[in-house]
Design a protein around this motif. Structure first.
Motif, PDB file in Angstrom:
ATOM      1  N   PHE A  77       1.375  -1.535 -21.106  1.00 25.31           N
ATOM      2  CA  PHE A  77       0.637  -0.372 -20.593  1.00 25.31           C
ATOM      3  C   PHE A  77       1.519   0.352 -19.581  1.00 25.31           C
ATOM      4  CE2 PHE A  77      -1.802   1.774 -17.330  1.00 25.31           C
ATOM      5  CZ  PHE A  77      -2.526   2.670 -18.113  1.00 25.31           C
ATOM      6  N   THR A  78       1.787   1.613 -19.875  1.00 33.03           N
ATOM      7  CA  THR A  78       2.597   2.407 -18.952  1.00 33.03           C
ATOM      8  C   THR A  78       2.159   3.855 -19.012  1.00 33.03           C
ATOM      9  OG1 THR A  78       4.836   3.073 -18.350  1.00 33.03           O
ATOM     10  CG2 THR A  78       4.437   2.787 -20.708  1.00 33.03           C
ATOM     11  N   THR A  79       2.305   4.544 -17.896  1.00 32.56           N
ATOM     12  CA  THR A  79       2.032   5.986 -17.918  1.00 32.56           C
ATOM     13  C   THR A  79       3.351   6.761 -17.751  1.00 32.56           C
ATOM     14  OG1 THR A  79       1.682   5.913 -15.546  1.00 32.56           O
ATOM     15  CG2 THR A  79      -0.283   5.804 -16.938  1.00 32.56           C
ATOM     16  N   LYS A  80       4.450   5.950 -17.710  1.00 33.95           N
ATOM     17  CA  LYS A  80       5.755   6.600 -17.472  1.00 33.95           C
ATOM     18  C   LYS A  80       6.454   6.819 -18.794  1.00 33.95           C
ATOM     19  CE  LYS A  80       5.773   3.895 -13.329  1.00 33.95           C
ATOM     20  NZ  LYS A  80       6.171   2.621 -12.781  1.00 33.95           N
ATOM     21  N   THR A  81       7.177   7.959 -18.866  1.00 36.49           N
ATOM     22  CA  THR A  81       7.862   8.270 -20.135  1.00 36.49           C
ATOM     23  C   THR A  81       8.935   7.227 -20.446  1.00 36.49           C
ATOM     24  OG1 THR A  81       9.127   9.793 -18.791  1.00 36.49           O
ATOM     25  CG2 THR A  81       7.489  10.759 -20.286  1.00 36.49           C
ATOM     26  N   GLU A  86       0.858  -1.189   0.000  1.00 38.74           N
ATOM     27  CA  GLU A  86       0.000   0.000   0.000  1.00 38.74           C
ATOM     28  C   GLU A  86       0.890   1.234   0.000  1.00 38.74           C
ATOM     29  OE1 GLU A  86      -2.590  -0.099   3.355  1.00 38.74           O
ATOM     30  OE2 GLU A  86      -3.283   1.962   3.020  1.00 38.74           O
ATOM     31  N   ASP A  87       0.616   2.156  -0.909  1.00 38.32           N
ATOM     32  CA  ASP A  87       1.437   3.376  -0.933  1.00 38.32           C
ATOM     33  C   ASP A  87       0.538   4.586  -0.852  1.00 38.32           C
ATOM     34  OD1 ASP A  87       0.679   4.448  -3.593  1.00 38.32           O
ATOM     35  OD2 ASP A  87       1.570   2.574  -4.334  1.00 38.32           O
ATOM     36  N   SER A  88       1.190   5.757  -0.642  1.00 33.34           N
ATOM     37  CA  SER A  88       0.395   6.982  -0.607  1.00 33.34           C
ATOM     38  C   SER A  88       0.746   7.830  -1.814  1.00 33.34           C
ATOM     39  CB  SER A  88       0.671   7.733   0.705  1.00 33.34           C
ATOM     40  OG  SER A  88       2.067   7.998   0.793  1.00 33.34           O
TER      41      SER A  88
HETATM   42  P1  ADP Z   1       6.023   0.505 -15.885  1.00 30.96           P
HETATM   43  O1  ADP Z   1       6.395   0.585 -14.481  1.00 30.96           O
HETATM   44  O2  ADP Z   1       7.130   0.221 -16.801  1.00 30.96           O
HETATM   45  O3  ADP Z   1       5.146   1.631 -16.360  1.00 30.96           O
HETATM   46  P2  ADP Z   1       4.244  -1.539 -14.927  1.00 30.96           P
HETATM   47  O4  ADP Z   1       3.552  -2.643 -15.632  1.00 30.96           O
HETATM   48  O5  ADP Z   1       5.055  -1.902 -13.746  1.00 30.96           O
HETATM   49  O6  ADP Z   1       5.117  -0.805 -16.020  1.00 30.96           O
HETATM   50  O7  ADP Z   1       3.163  -0.481 -14.497  1.00 30.96           O
HETATM   51  C1  ADP Z   1       2.204  -0.077 -15.413  1.00 30.96           C
HETATM   52  C2  ADP Z   1       1.554   1.223 -14.981  1.00 30.96           C
HETATM   53  O8  ADP Z   1       0.777   1.010 -13.847  1.00 30.96           O
HETATM   54  C3  ADP Z   1       2.487   2.294 -14.578  1.00 30.96           C
HETATM   55  O9  ADP Z   1       2.937   3.032 -15.698  1.00 30.96           O
HETATM   56  C4  ADP Z   1       1.624   3.132 -13.654  1.00 30.96           C
HETATM   57  O10 ADP Z   1       0.870   4.035 -14.372  1.00 30.96           O
HETATM   58  C5  ADP Z   1       0.682   2.168 -13.039  1.00 30.96           C
HETATM   59  N1  ADP Z   1       1.018   1.807 -11.662  1.00 30.96           N
HETATM   60  C6  ADP Z   1       1.611   0.659 -11.227  1.00 30.96           C
HETATM   61  N2  ADP Z   1       1.718   0.646  -9.868  1.00 30.96           N
HETATM   62  C7  ADP Z   1       1.186   1.805  -9.432  1.00 30.96           C
HETATM   63  C8  ADP Z   1       1.017   2.412  -8.135  1.00 30.96           C
HETATM   64  N3  ADP Z   1       1.412   1.778  -7.024  1.00 30.96           N
HETATM   65  N4  ADP Z   1       0.430   3.634  -8.068  1.00 30.96           N
HETATM   66  C9  ADP Z   1       0.011   4.256  -9.202  1.00 30.96           C
HETATM   67  N5  ADP Z   1       0.143   3.749 -10.455  1.00 30.96           N
HETATM   68  C10 ADP Z   1       0.744   2.549 -10.575  1.00 30.96           C
END
Ligand code: ADP
Length: 750
Positions: free
Chosen positions: A698-702, A679-681
């Protein structure tokens, strides 16, 4: 004229009376003639005696009586006149004798006539017909035995009665007119309804003939009657049956027809009329007017052929309906033959088979669809009837097993193609079927004669459980391509997991370096301390020993870390072992501690007691935990950092700010599962994304690859578990997974 049955013959009793009377009269005449001196021809009265005897009908008696009277006359003559015969007395005697002779002759002739008449009457009685004669006032004068039998009255009762009143005659015309008709034409014939003596009704066929006397005056009517009640009833029954038959033929849901032996239509039932067809003119025209022009030539040829050969006729053609539309009909006819086998006529019926035809076409279509679908999807159908083991295979099954379609399907053929290692599996499934198992589901390999391997998946269910025979209907899927693709995918997933792990290790380099350098630095410090204690003037060996002990522990710790890292970096097949989930979490935290510290994250842990034991691969499960932790760390990177005191104070005024806190906990959950929750904040996950986090890429990271969670899911599901995310956007996220608690079967799976 009056006849009656038996007239002319006197009854024996009457005869005796007549004889007695004749004897008395004869005696009196003789006494008077012989003993009295009367000069009259008294002997003439003998004629009375002769007539009396003759009236009995006995010829011999009449002749004998006549002779006796002659003798008595002569005796009396001689007795009364001694020997002095006067001319007058002789003349009287001769007159008397002449009278007796003439009367006897006439009586005998009359007797003969009466006997002839009697014979004729007897002849009339021989006929079965009822013969009745009646006079012009309808009084019955003759009533034969047939009449007695037919109407029930005896002749004695009937004679003298008015015929029509007695028998309550009813006819198509009034009774009076009947009489007029007979008088006018001399004869009449027709049907009469009469009532018998017992009250029952009888229908007679009557013929009347008028008898006129010499002067042409109508005197009597002679009627012959035949009982036609039964015939009438039968005629009525026949008619009823014919009507019923006609109604039945009309009700037949088909066009019934008959034709002459050369094919000329002679009868059609009501269905034809409903189509607006009536039999007028040429029957060939009838057929051409209703049979579809495209079908007519074939039908015509077949019909002509049947007529020529006398074989039953069958044809399927479209027949025009009253609305002009055509419907498919089966036209069939059979010949009716006489005793010598010659065809008398043809009987035929056209049956509407439009629906059947449509169904056949639909079936053909769906069979074609099914066959195409089976070929394209590489799925065949197998129906098996147990215990006999009779099978039916679709074409695709033959293709999958690579048998020619003329093979008789059977279990032997299947076993012959089954991979030797999978034979027990297939046999077991067959046994399950034999024992009536509702479903059979088996995946196995086939080995083709050239050594090629195919993968098949067979599923079947009990189709007719209530029947005595067990019948399974099943699908045999050729999953070779899918299996090969799956194998390739598994390989790629394993490679990817490995690559991701190595990448992750790179990211964790700082932590790892720290983990390793820290014990190394401690070793150096302990080494320094040991050498200082040794270099003392008086070396303190106790202290030296302690420092060396410290050095050994630190060296072990360093080597543990390195071993762990090496195992994570190694490329190898997953193993199976009983693992303590708490241990997995602790080891993973060790590897990421530096990252947590660097990001200034407050870590809280909670461990279930007793520790949940699961079965699986240590490195893979560590990879999952590390992944979840690192994702949490990254999600909190953008959250404004606050101290604990500030947090409580500022949350109220500034909702965006919060502490970077992470809680990692293990627990045991319902259904015998061990759970890990991270669990994170951090930023949390939007509703939109929560459903696709676990999709690959699927990713939201650049700089993200989007493979971490996808690999986590593969690993968790391969361990028989489940992974999911819960989050309120902006409030942080909880990533958690569950794994089944080991029930002591882990070793078996290995
Ligand atoms: P990556 O880390 O390479 O983006 P992951 O499959 O590990 O690929 O994660 C996919 C996406 O899930 C992330 O890009 C992020 O948007 C979302 N995500 C994963 N874990 C969390 C979290 N603890 N809090 C918020 N978003 C998360």
């Amino acid at each position: 004229m009056m006849f009656r049955q038996g007239a002319g013959m006197t009854s024996p009793r009457d005869a005796r009376v007549l004889f007695a009377l004749a004897a008395v009269v004869g005696l009196i005449v003789f006494v008077i003639d012989a003993l009295t001196p009367l000069d009259i021809a008294i002997a003439v009265l003998y004629v009375v005696v002769v007539l009396l005897v003759a009236s009995t009908g006995s010829r011999q008696a009449a002749v004998a009586t006549a002779c006796t009277c002659v003798v008595l006359t002569l005796v009396a003559f001689m007795m009364s006149h001694d020997e002095n015969y006067s001319g007058g007395s002789i003349a009287r005697c001769v007159v008397s004798l002449l009278a007796i002779g003439t009367t006897s002759f006439l009586a005998l002739r009359n007797q003969a006539t009466t006997a002839r008449l009697q014979e004729q009457i007897q002849l009339l009685n021989l006929t079965h017909d009822a013969i009745v004669a009646y006079d012009m006032s309808d009084r019955i004068t003759f009533w034969n035995q047939g009449a007695e039998e037919l109407y029930g009255w005896s002749a004695s009762k009937a004679i003298g009665q008015p015929i029509h009143e007695l028998t309550r005659t009813t006819s198509s015309i009034p009774v009076d007119e009947l009489r007029d008709e007979v008088v006018r034409n001399g004869r009449w014939e027709g049907e009469l309804q009469r009532v018998r003596s017992d009250g029952s009704t009888v229908i007679v066929s009557s013929r009347f003939a008028l008898w006129r006397d010499d002067k042409g005056r109508p005197r009597a009517v002679l009627a012959t009657n035949n009982d036609i009640t039964v015939r009438k009833r039968m005629e009525g029954e026949l008619q009823r049956q014919q009507e019923e038959l006609r109604a039945t033929i009309d009700a037949i849901p088909g066009m019934v027809w008959s034709s002459s032996r050369d094919g000329e239509l002679s009868y059609t039932n009501r269905r034809w009329n409903e189509l607006g067809i009536t039999l007028t003119g040429n029957s060939g025209d009838v057929w051409t007017s209703i049979v579809h022009p495209d079908d007519w030539p074939a039908m015509h040829a077949a019909w002509r052929g049947a007529i020529a050969t006398g074989k039953p006729f069958e044809n399927v053609s479209r027949v025009r309906q009253s609305n002009g539309a055509y419907r498919w009909m089966h036209i069939g006819a059979e010949p009716l033959r006489d005793q010598d086998g010659r065809i008398l006529r043809w009987y035929g019926v056209n049956t509407d088979i439009e629906e059947r035809k449509q169904a056949e076409q639909a079936l053909e279509r769906s069979e074609a669809f099914l066959s195409d679908a089976q070929r394209l999807s590489r799925t065949g159908s197998i129906a098996t009837r147990l215990p006999a083991g009779d099978m039916w295979w679709s074409d695709e099954v033959y293709r999958i097993f690579e048998y020619s379609p003329d093979y008789m399907p059977g279990m032997q053929l299947i076993l012959a193609r089954t991979h030797p290692d999978d034979l027990p599996l297939v046999r077991e499934a067959y046994e399950a079927g034999l024992s009536g198992s509702p479903y059979v589901d088996v995946e196995h390999r086939l080995q083709m004669p050239d050594g090629r391997i195919k993968y098949v998946h067979y599923v079947a269910h009990l189709a007719v459980p209530q029947s005595a025979n067990i019948e399974y209907v099943g699908a045999l899927m050729d999953v070779t391509e899918r299996q090969l693709a799956q194998d390739a995918l598994d390989r790629s997933t394993a490679e990817l997991a490995h690559v991701t792990r190595v990448t992750m290790l790179g990211e964790l380099a700082a932590s790892i370096a720290h983990e390793v350098t820290q014990p190394l630095a401690a070793i150096v410090t302990a080494g320094d301390a040991a050498s200082r204690w040794l270099n003392r003037a008086k070396p303190d060996l106790g202290e030296v020993g302690q420092s060396i002990g410290q050095m050994v522990r630190d060296a072990k710790r360093a080597s543990d870390v390195i071993r762990q890292i090496r195992s994570m970096a190694q490329k190898r097949d997953p193993g199976q072992a009983v693992l303590d989930l708490n241990g997995i979490v602790r080891e993973s935290i060790e590897l990421v501690r530096r990252e947590l510290d660097a990001a200034r994250i407050e870590l809280e842990t909670g461990f279930a007691e007793p520790p949940p034991l699961v079965c699986g691969d240590r490195v893979q499960l560590q990879q999952v935990v590390i992944n979840l932790v690192m994702n949490g760390v990254q999600a909190m990177a953008n959250v404004k950092e606050k101290t604990q005191e500030q947090t409580r104070e500022q949350t109220r005024q500034q909702p965006r700010g919060r502490a970077r806190r992470m809680r990692i906990a293990t627990s045991r959950v319902e259904g015998d599962y061990g759970q890990v929750a991270v669990e994170d904040s951090g930023t949390g996950i939007s509703e939109e994304n929560v459903g696709r986090l676990f999709n690959a890429f699927f990713t939201t990271k650049t700089d993200g690859m989007g493979m971490g969670l996808s690999i986590c899911r593969s690993i968790v599901e391969a361990h028989g578990g489940r992974i999911w995310a819960e989050s309120q956007e902006g409030q942080g996220a909880t990533m958690q997974f569950v794994l089944p608690i080991d029930k002591g079967t882990c070793d078996e799976q290995r």
